[in-house]
Design a protein around this motif. Structure first.
Motif, PDB file in Angstrom:
ATOM      1  N   ALA A 139     -46.084  80.064 -73.485  1.00 14.01           N
ATOM      2  CA  ALA A 139     -43.936  80.198 -74.143  1.00 14.01           C
ATOM      3  C   ALA A 139     -44.034  81.785 -73.191  1.00 14.01           C
ATOM      4  O   ALA A 139     -44.822  82.841 -73.228  1.00 14.01           O
ATOM      5  CB  ALA A 139     -44.110  80.646 -75.138  1.00 14.01           C
ATOM      6  N   PHE A 140     -42.876  82.424 -72.887  1.00 13.26           N
ATOM      7  CA  PHE A 140     -42.284  83.868 -72.609  1.00 13.26           C
ATOM      8  C   PHE A 140     -41.457  84.177 -73.500  1.00 13.26           C
ATOM      9  O   PHE A 140     -40.547  83.267 -73.393  1.00 13.26           O
ATOM     10  CB  PHE A 140     -42.562  83.539 -71.491  1.00 13.26           C
ATOM     11  N   THR A 141     -40.918  85.374 -73.678  1.00 20.20           N
ATOM     12  CA  THR A 141     -39.493  86.128 -73.836  1.00 20.20           C
ATOM     13  C   THR A 141     -39.440  87.471 -72.747  1.00 20.20           C
ATOM     14  O   THR A 141     -40.547  87.150 -72.148  1.00 20.20           O
ATOM     15  CB  THR A 141     -39.613  86.980 -75.003  1.00 20.20           C
ATOM     16  N   GLY A 142     -38.442  88.119 -73.149  1.00 17.12           N
ATOM     17  CA  GLY A 142     -38.064  89.045 -72.017  1.00 17.12           C
ATOM     18  C   GLY A 142     -37.157  89.177 -71.678  1.00 17.12           C
ATOM     19  O   GLY A 142     -35.853  88.125 -72.327  1.00 17.12           O
ATOM     20  N   GLU A 143     -36.305  89.956 -70.555  1.00 13.25           N
ATOM     21  CA  GLU A 143     -35.809  90.476 -70.479  1.00 13.25           C
ATOM     22  C   GLU A 143     -35.621  90.798 -68.866  1.00 13.25           C
ATOM     23  O   GLU A 143     -36.340  91.830 -68.566  1.00 13.25           O
ATOM     24  CB  GLU A 143     -34.968  91.700 -70.837  1.00 13.25           C
ATOM     25  N   GLY A 144     -34.276  90.985 -68.122  1.00 17.85           N
ATOM     26  CA  GLY A 144     -34.334  90.562 -66.945  1.00 17.85           C
ATOM     27  C   GLY A 144     -33.274  89.868 -66.235  1.00 17.85           C
ATOM     28  O   GLY A 144     -32.195  89.316 -66.478  1.00 17.85           O
ATOM     29  N   CYS A 145     -33.504  90.167 -64.849  1.00 18.53           N
ATOM     30  CA  CYS A 145     -32.128  89.767 -63.966  1.00 18.53           C
ATOM     31  C   CYS A 145     -32.405  87.994 -63.934  1.00 18.53           C
ATOM     32  O   CYS A 145     -33.375  87.393 -64.366  1.00 18.53           O
ATOM     33  CB  CYS A 145     -32.638  90.526 -62.524  1.00 18.53           C
ATOM     34  N   ALA A 146     -31.475  87.611 -63.390  1.00 19.38           N
ATOM     35  CA  ALA A 146     -31.980  86.102 -62.831  1.00 19.38           C
ATOM     36  C   ALA A 146     -32.897  85.402 -62.414  1.00 19.38           C
ATOM     37  O   ALA A 146     -33.523  84.352 -62.376  1.00 19.38           O
ATOM     38  CB  ALA A 146     -30.587  85.522 -62.520  1.00 19.38           C
ATOM     39  N   ILE A 147     -33.871  86.491 -61.140  1.00 22.47           N
ATOM     40  CA  ILE A 147     -34.303  86.244 -60.577  1.00 22.47           C
ATOM     41  C   ILE A 147     -35.931  85.955 -61.427  1.00 22.47           C
ATOM     42  O   ILE A 147     -36.646  85.031 -60.861  1.00 22.47           O
ATOM     43  CB  ILE A 147     -34.540  86.479 -58.748  1.00 22.47           C
ATOM     44  N   SER A 148     -35.648  87.153 -62.223  1.00 18.92           N
ATOM     45  CA  SER A 148     -37.002  87.529 -62.992  1.00 18.92           C
ATOM     46  C   SER A 148     -37.506  86.706 -63.416  1.00 18.92           C
ATOM     47  O   SER A 148     -38.512  85.917 -64.140  1.00 18.92           O
ATOM     48  CB  SER A 148     -37.324  88.621 -63.111  1.00 18.92           C
ATOM     49  N   ILE A 149     -35.932  86.210 -64.392  1.00 15.52           N
ATOM     50  CA  ILE A 149     -35.760  85.088 -65.586  1.00 15.52           C
ATOM     51  C   ILE A 149     -36.300  83.938 -65.009  1.00 15.52           C
ATOM     52  O   ILE A 149     -37.582  83.148 -66.238  1.00 15.52           O
ATOM     53  CB  ILE A 149     -34.725  85.112 -66.645  1.00 15.52           C
ATOM     54  N   ALA A 150     -36.216  83.169 -64.338  1.00 14.14           N
ATOM     55  CA  ALA A 150     -35.946  81.885 -63.225  1.00 14.14           C
ATOM     56  C   ALA A 150     -37.056  81.505 -63.126  1.00 14.14           C
ATOM     57  O   ALA A 150     -37.691  80.483 -62.889  1.00 14.14           O
ATOM     58  CB  ALA A 150     -35.066  82.286 -62.372  1.00 14.14           C
ATOM     59  N   SER A 151     -38.006  83.296 -62.888  1.00 10.11           N
ATOM     60  CA  SER A 151     -39.357  83.120 -62.155  1.00 10.11           C
ATOM     61  C   SER A 151     -40.094  82.431 -62.808  1.00 10.11           C
ATOM     62  O   SER A 151     -41.476  81.678 -63.075  1.00 10.11           O
ATOM     63  CB  SER A 151     -39.654  84.043 -61.043  1.00 10.11           C
ATOM     64  N   ALA A 152     -40.177  83.460 -64.185  1.00 13.36           N
ATOM     65  CA  ALA A 152     -41.274  83.457 -65.425  1.00 13.36           C
ATOM     66  C   ALA A 152     -40.912  81.856 -65.851  1.00 13.36           C
ATOM     67  O   ALA A 152     -41.888  81.114 -66.318  1.00 13.36           O
ATOM     68  CB  ALA A 152     -40.188  84.363 -66.544  1.00 13.36           C
ATOM     69  N   SER A 153     -39.252  81.037 -65.504  1.00  8.45           N
ATOM     70  CA  SER A 153     -39.576  79.874 -66.416  1.00  8.45           C
ATOM     71  C   SER A 153     -40.272  78.697 -65.447  1.00  8.45           C
ATOM     72  O   SER A 153     -41.084  77.809 -66.539  1.00  8.45           O
ATOM     73  CB  SER A 153     -37.649  79.813 -66.400  1.00  8.45           C
ATOM     74  N   CYS A 169     -38.948  91.193 -58.800  1.00  8.59           N
ATOM     75  CA  CYS A 169     -38.806  90.146 -59.535  1.00  8.59           C
ATOM     76  C   CYS A 169     -39.415  88.943 -59.724  1.00  8.59           C
ATOM     77  O   CYS A 169     -39.439  88.826 -60.854  1.00  8.59           O
ATOM     78  CB  CYS A 169     -37.144  90.261 -59.173  1.00  8.59           C
ATOM     79  N   ALA A 170     -39.376  88.680 -58.625  1.00  4.77           N
ATOM     80  CA  ALA A 170     -39.879  87.014 -57.911  1.00  4.77           C
ATOM     81  C   ALA A 170     -41.395  86.665 -59.053  1.00  4.77           C
ATOM     82  O   ALA A 170     -41.639  86.316 -59.156  1.00  4.77           O
ATOM     83  CB  ALA A 170     -39.650  86.426 -56.971  1.00  4.77           C
ATOM     84  N   VAL A 171     -41.933  88.116 -58.459  1.00  2.29           N
ATOM     85  CA  VAL A 171     -43.331  88.202 -57.936  1.00  2.29           C
ATOM     86  C   VAL A 171     -43.486  88.373 -60.245  1.00  2.29           C
ATOM     87  O   VAL A 171     -45.460  88.357 -60.425  1.00  2.29           O
ATOM     88  CB  VAL A 171     -44.690  88.527 -57.225  1.00  2.29           C
ATOM     89  N   LEU A 172     -43.351  88.747 -60.605  1.00  4.35           N
ATOM     90  CA  LEU A 172     -43.248  89.597 -62.059  1.00  4.35           C
ATOM     91  C   LEU A 172     -43.662  89.006 -62.864  1.00  4.35           C
ATOM     92  O   LEU A 172     -45.090  89.211 -63.718  1.00  4.35           O
ATOM     93  CB  LEU A 172     -42.073  90.317 -62.697  1.00  4.35           C
ATOM     94  N   ALA A 173     -43.552  87.865 -63.291  1.00  6.72           N
ATOM     95  CA  ALA A 173     -43.878  86.754 -64.134  1.00  6.72           C
ATOM     96  C   ALA A 173     -45.234  86.450 -63.638  1.00  6.72           C
ATOM     97  O   ALA A 173     -46.996  86.404 -64.424  1.00  6.72           O
ATOM     98  CB  ALA A 173     -43.419  84.994 -64.361  1.00  6.72           C
ATOM     99  N   GLU A 174     -45.902  86.027 -62.383  1.00  5.47           N
ATOM    100  CA  GLU A 174     -47.011  86.285 -62.083  1.00  5.47           C
ATOM    101  C   GLU A 174     -48.440  86.917 -62.380  1.00  5.47           C
ATOM    102  O   GLU A 174     -49.178  87.282 -62.563  1.00  5.47           O
ATOM    103  CB  GLU A 174     -47.582  85.722 -60.613  1.00  5.47           C
ATOM    104  N   LYS A 175     -47.786  88.378 -62.055  1.00  5.77           N
ATOM    105  CA  LYS A 175     -48.070  89.833 -62.218  1.00  5.77           C
ATOM    106  C   LYS A 175     -49.145  89.655 -63.805  1.00  5.77           C
ATOM    107  O   LYS A 175     -49.657  90.032 -64.440  1.00  5.77           O
ATOM    108  CB  LYS A 175     -47.445  90.772 -61.961  1.00  5.77           C
TER     109      LYS A 175
END
Length: 123
Positions: free
Chosen positions: A54-68, A105-111
């Motif tokens: 599961a994840f939560t957070g705030e961010g732009c479309a790219i960071s949230i979509a990448s996390a999802s 933004c795109a690699v934040l979730a992975e990191k």
């Protein structure tokens, strides 16, 4: 087509929420733009396989979509698999070309997930 997928994951993120209890919980941010994500992982009894994400957070479309998108991929992976992920894996999930300013933004979730796994392993 891929832009529609990104917007859908941004507006309706998969695996959104918190796990309680979580085996691994880690928060990270992209200092250049302020995006922040928290990932919770629950490991199976073997202590190596990701059973729930599961994840939560705030961010732009790219960071949230990448996390999802990443959250959907993580379930069933091992911690070793997570360590082997690289930025190209995160970018491939999105399926679009990004400007250099959008790559963080795109690699934040992975990191965030990898940092959480390392913290867990260091115990």
């Amino acid at each position: 087509m891929y832009q529609e997928v990104i917007l859908d994951h941004y507006r309706n993120p998969r695996r959104w929420g918190e796990l309680s209890p979580a085996t691994v919980s880690h928060t990270g941010e992209n200092a250049s733009c302020g995006d922040e994500l928290t990932f919770d992982l629950r490991l199976a009894e073997d202590g190596e396989t990701i059973e729930e994400v599961a994840f939560t957070g705030e961010g732009c479309a790219i960071s949230i979509a990448s996390a999802s998108l990443l959250a959907e991929e993580l379930q069933g992976m091992t911690l070793s698999d997570v360590r082997d992920l690289d930025r190209d894996d995160a970018l491939d999930l999105l399926g679009i070309e990004l400007t250099p300013m959008r790559v963080p933004c795109a690699v934040l979730a992975e990191k965030v997930v990898q940092d959480g796994v390392e913290s867990y392993a260091d115990g």
